[in-house]
Design a protein around this motif. Structure first.
Motif, short mmCIF file in Angstrom:
data_model
loop_
_atom_site.label_atom_id
_atom_site.label_comp_id
_atom_site.label_asym_id
_atom_site.label_seq_id
_atom_site.Cartn_x
_atom_site.Cartn_y
_atom_site.Cartn_z
N ILE A 132 -0.85 4.81 -0.85
CA ILE A 132 -1.12 5.92 0.28
C ILE A 132 -0.31 7.42 -0.25
O ILE A 132 -0.88 8.57 0.00
N GLU A 133 1.14 7.10 -0.57
CA GLU A 133 1.84 8.46 -0.99
C GLU A 133 1.29 9.03 -2.05
O GLU A 133 1.31 10.28 -2.32
N TRP B 35 0.82 -1.24 -0.08
CA TRP B 35 -0.14 0.01 -0.05
C TRP B 35 0.70 1.12 0.01
O TRP B 35 0.21 2.38 -0.16
N THR B 36 2.17 1.23 0.21
CA THR B 36 3.07 2.34 0.35
C THR B 36 2.86 3.47 -0.69
O THR B 36 2.58 4.52 -0.45
N ASP C 75 1.37 14.73 4.11
CA ASP C 75 2.93 14.86 3.52
C ASP C 75 2.82 16.40 3.71
O ASP C 75 2.18 17.26 2.98
N ALA D 36 -0.57 6.49 7.98
CA ALA D 36 -0.43 7.38 7.13
C ALA D 36 -0.66 8.95 7.86
O ALA D 36 -1.52 9.05 8.50
N PHE E 153 -0.14 11.38 1.17
CA PHE E 153 0.54 11.15 2.74
C PHE E 153 1.78 10.61 2.85
O PHE E 153 2.43 10.07 1.74
N SER E 154 2.58 10.99 4.11
CA SER E 154 3.56 10.19 4.03
C SER E 154 3.38 8.96 4.81
O SER E 154 2.44 8.75 5.52
N VAL E 155 4.29 7.88 4.60
CA VAL E 155 3.82 6.62 5.32
C VAL E 155 5.18 6.13 6.01
O VAL E 155 6.29 6.07 5.83
N THR E 156 4.61 5.55 7.38
CA THR E 156 5.43 4.61 8.06
C THR E 156 4.90 3.41 8.20
O THR E 156 3.80 3.17 8.25
N GLN E 157 5.66 2.45 7.78
CA GLN E 157 5.44 1.12 7.79
C GLN E 157 6.01 0.29 8.79
O GLN E 157 7.13 0.53 9.08
N TRP F 88 0.54 0.10 8.08
CA TRP F 88 0.87 1.45 7.51
C TRP F 88 0.13 2.56 8.05
O TRP F 88 -0.96 2.42 8.26
#
Length: 122
Positions: A42-43, A38-39, A116, A113, A47-51, A111
């Motif tokens: 979502i980006e 999904w990164t 960003d 979100a 959005f910024s993503v932390t996984q 993930w």
């Protein structure tokens, strides 16, 4: 967003864990448990993503034993399973009782979100 990273695992003894690993490999080759990564989606939405990955170990309850039994029953129908592994799975199913040591666990990819801050807003 949360997705199972792989199929749940139940066996902790080395011999059983290897059988389960082979079943998972055959299941993956037959298309089981595919989910999108999904990164990028979502980006692309701004959005910024932390996984991260989270593994959960569940208590061994009658419901967990039944869940394990259902998974191994499904594995027994895998078309590409070797005859030896099919026999081992069927034997395991016959013995699925309190005598078989279980360690029910599953790993999930998470993930998170956040907006960003570097992306221009219209």
């Amino acid at each position: 967003m949360v997705e199972l990273t792989a199929l749940p695992r139940f066996l902790s003894d080395p011999h059983g864990a290897l059988l389960e690993q082979r079943c998972h490999a055959v299941a993956a080759a037959e298309g089981w448990n595919r989910h999108p990564h999904w990164t990028s989606v979502i980006e692309a939405a701004g959005f910024s993503v932390t996984q991260s990955e989270v593994t959960t170990i569940a208590p061994v309850t009658p419901a967990a034993r039944e869940y394990a039994k259902q998974w191994f029953a499904r594995f027994s129908y895998l078309a590409s399973l070797t005859a030896d592994d099919r026999h081992a799975v069927e034997s395991l199913l016959e013995q699925m009782s309190d005598d078989i040591e279980l360690e029910p666990r599953a790993t999930r990819t998470v993930w998170v979100a956040t907006p960003d801050q570097n992306q221009q807003r219209l």
